[in-house]
Design a protein around this motif. Structure first.
Motif, short mmCIF file in Angstrom:
data_model
loop_
_atom_site.label_atom_id
_atom_site.label_comp_id
_atom_site.label_asym_id
_atom_site.label_seq_id
_atom_site.Cartn_x
_atom_site.Cartn_y
_atom_site.Cartn_z
N ASP A 60 0.88 -0.36 -17.89
CA ASP A 60 -0.29 -1.11 -18.37
C ASP A 60 -0.83 -0.52 -19.66
O ASP A 60 -1.21 -1.25 -20.59
N VAL A 61 -0.85 0.79 -19.73
CA VAL A 61 -1.30 1.47 -20.96
C VAL A 61 -0.33 1.14 -22.10
O VAL A 61 -0.76 0.82 -23.22
N LEU A 62 0.96 1.19 -21.81
CA LEU A 62 1.97 0.88 -22.82
C LEU A 62 1.85 -0.57 -23.28
O LEU A 62 1.95 -0.86 -24.48
N ARG A 63 1.61 -1.49 -22.35
CA ARG A 63 1.46 -2.91 -22.71
C ARG A 63 0.33 -3.10 -23.72
O ARG A 63 0.49 -3.77 -24.74
N GLU A 64 -0.81 -2.49 -23.46
CA GLU A 64 -1.95 -2.60 -24.40
C GLU A 64 -1.59 -2.01 -25.76
O GLU A 64 -1.92 -2.58 -26.80
N LYS A 65 -0.92 -0.87 -25.75
CA LYS A 65 -0.53 -0.21 -27.00
C LYS A 65 0.43 -1.10 -27.79
O LYS A 65 0.29 -1.28 -29.00
N GLN A 71 -0.12 -6.82 -33.12
CA GLN A 71 -1.18 -7.43 -33.93
C GLN A 71 -1.34 -6.71 -35.27
O GLN A 71 -1.53 -7.35 -36.30
N GLU A 72 -1.30 -5.38 -35.24
CA GLU A 72 -1.54 -4.60 -36.46
C GLU A 72 -0.34 -4.56 -37.39
O GLU A 72 -0.49 -4.48 -38.60
N LYS A 73 0.86 -4.57 -36.82
CA LYS A 73 2.07 -4.47 -37.64
C LYS A 73 2.87 -5.76 -37.50
O LYS A 73 2.59 -6.73 -38.16
N ASP A 74 3.87 -5.75 -36.62
CA ASP A 74 4.63 -6.97 -36.33
C ASP A 74 5.40 -6.77 -35.03
O ASP A 74 5.50 -5.66 -34.51
N PRO A 75 5.94 -7.85 -34.47
CA PRO A 75 6.66 -7.75 -33.20
C PRO A 75 7.87 -6.82 -33.26
O PRO A 75 8.21 -6.18 -32.26
N GLY A 76 8.53 -6.74 -34.40
CA GLY A 76 9.68 -5.85 -34.52
C GLY A 76 9.30 -4.40 -34.29
O GLY A 76 10.01 -3.66 -33.59
N GLU A 77 8.18 -3.98 -34.86
CA GLU A 77 7.69 -2.61 -34.64
C GLU A 77 7.35 -2.38 -33.17
O GLU A 77 7.66 -1.33 -32.61
N ALA A 78 6.71 -3.36 -32.56
CA ALA A 78 6.35 -3.23 -31.15
C ALA A 78 7.59 -3.14 -30.26
O ALA A 78 7.63 -2.35 -29.31
N LEU A 79 8.62 -3.93 -30.57
CA LEU A 79 9.85 -3.86 -29.79
C LEU A 79 10.56 -2.51 -29.96
O LEU A 79 11.10 -1.97 -29.00
N THR A 80 10.52 -1.98 -31.17
CA THR A 80 11.10 -0.65 -31.40
C THR A 80 10.35 0.40 -30.58
O THR A 80 10.95 1.27 -29.95
N SER A 81 9.03 0.30 -30.56
CA SER A 81 8.22 1.24 -29.78
C SER A 81 8.50 1.09 -28.29
O SER A 81 8.54 2.08 -27.56
N LEU A 82 8.71 -0.14 -27.84
CA LEU A 82 9.05 -0.36 -26.43
C LEU A 82 10.38 0.32 -26.10
O LEU A 82 10.48 1.02 -25.08
N GLN A 83 11.36 0.13 -26.93
CA GLN A 83 12.66 0.75 -26.68
C GLN A 83 12.55 2.28 -26.65
O GLN A 83 13.12 2.93 -25.77
N ARG A 84 11.80 2.83 -27.59
CA ARG A 84 11.61 4.29 -27.61
C ARG A 84 10.89 4.78 -26.36
O ARG A 84 11.24 5.83 -25.81
N ALA A 85 9.87 4.04 -25.92
CA ALA A 85 9.12 4.45 -24.73
C ALA A 85 10.01 4.44 -23.49
O ALA A 85 9.95 5.36 -22.67
N VAL A 86 10.87 3.42 -23.37
CA VAL A 86 11.77 3.35 -22.23
C VAL A 86 12.82 4.47 -22.31
O VAL A 86 13.18 5.06 -21.29
N ASP A 87 13.27 4.79 -23.51
CA ASP A 87 14.23 5.88 -23.68
C ASP A 87 13.60 7.23 -23.29
O ASP A 87 14.25 8.06 -22.67
N ARG A 88 12.33 7.42 -23.68
CA ARG A 88 11.64 8.69 -23.38
C ARG A 88 11.28 8.80 -21.90
O ARG A 88 11.31 9.87 -21.32
N LYS A 89 10.87 7.66 -21.33
CA LYS A 89 10.42 7.67 -19.93
C LYS A 89 11.16 6.57 -19.17
O LYS A 89 10.69 5.44 -19.09
N PRO A 90 12.32 6.89 -18.60
CA PRO A 90 13.16 5.90 -17.94
C PRO A 90 12.47 5.14 -16.80
O PRO A 90 12.87 4.03 -16.47
N SER A 91 11.43 5.70 -16.21
CA SER A 91 10.74 4.99 -15.13
C SER A 91 10.08 3.70 -15.63
O SER A 91 9.75 2.81 -14.83
#
Length: 136
Positions: A60-65, A71-91
């Motif tokens: 939920d915290v990640l979703r808000e982030k 909104q601040e950058k673009d969907p591509g940046e958000a998708l990259t951050s999502l991929q990185r977050a999943v790579d860092r925290k597999p759960s």
């Protein structure tokens, strides 16, 4: 001048006791004298204050982030951050699909379906694209 001050003083002397009595009456009328917490006017606020806030789930915290980043950058940046977050925290992988779809939905609202689709990446098995298609 002295006469004006005396009139003000007399007015206050008459009005002030009435105000004090009325405010005391209102205060007493809001006290729960029955002993039943369900009848209390203050029940909602006092119960909420004593219950500690539940810790928010990481997804939920990640979703808000991610939505804020979209909104601040673009969907591509958000998708990259999502991929990185999943790579860092597999759960977080089990929430990846819903997170990517939420990003797709938000991208459609912000950019429109056609432009939102241009940001699609193979993050979480193309869930972003399906979110765009679903809400576009």
């Amino acid at each position: 001048m002295n006469h004006t001050a005396r009139r003000i003083g007399r007015s206050l002397a008459l009005v002030l006791p009435v105000v004090l009595v009325l405010s005391g009456t209102f205060a007493v009328s809001h006290v729960n004298w029955s002993g039943n917490p369900a009848d209390s006017v203050l029940t909602a606020s006092s119960e909420d204050a004593s219950v500690p806030a539940k810790p928010r789930a990481a997804h939920d915290v990640l979703r808000e982030k991610l939505l804020l980043e979209l909104q601040e950058k673009d969907p591509g940046e958000a998708l990259t951050s999502l991929q990185r977050a999943v790579d860092r925290k597999p759960s977080l992988a089990r929430h990846c699909v819903s997170l990517a779809r939420a990003l797709g939905k938000a991208a459609v609202k912000t950019y429109g379906a056609t432009r939102a689709q241009s940001f699609a990446r193979p993050v979480c098995d193309t869930s972003f694209a399906s979110g765009v298609a679903q809400f576009g």
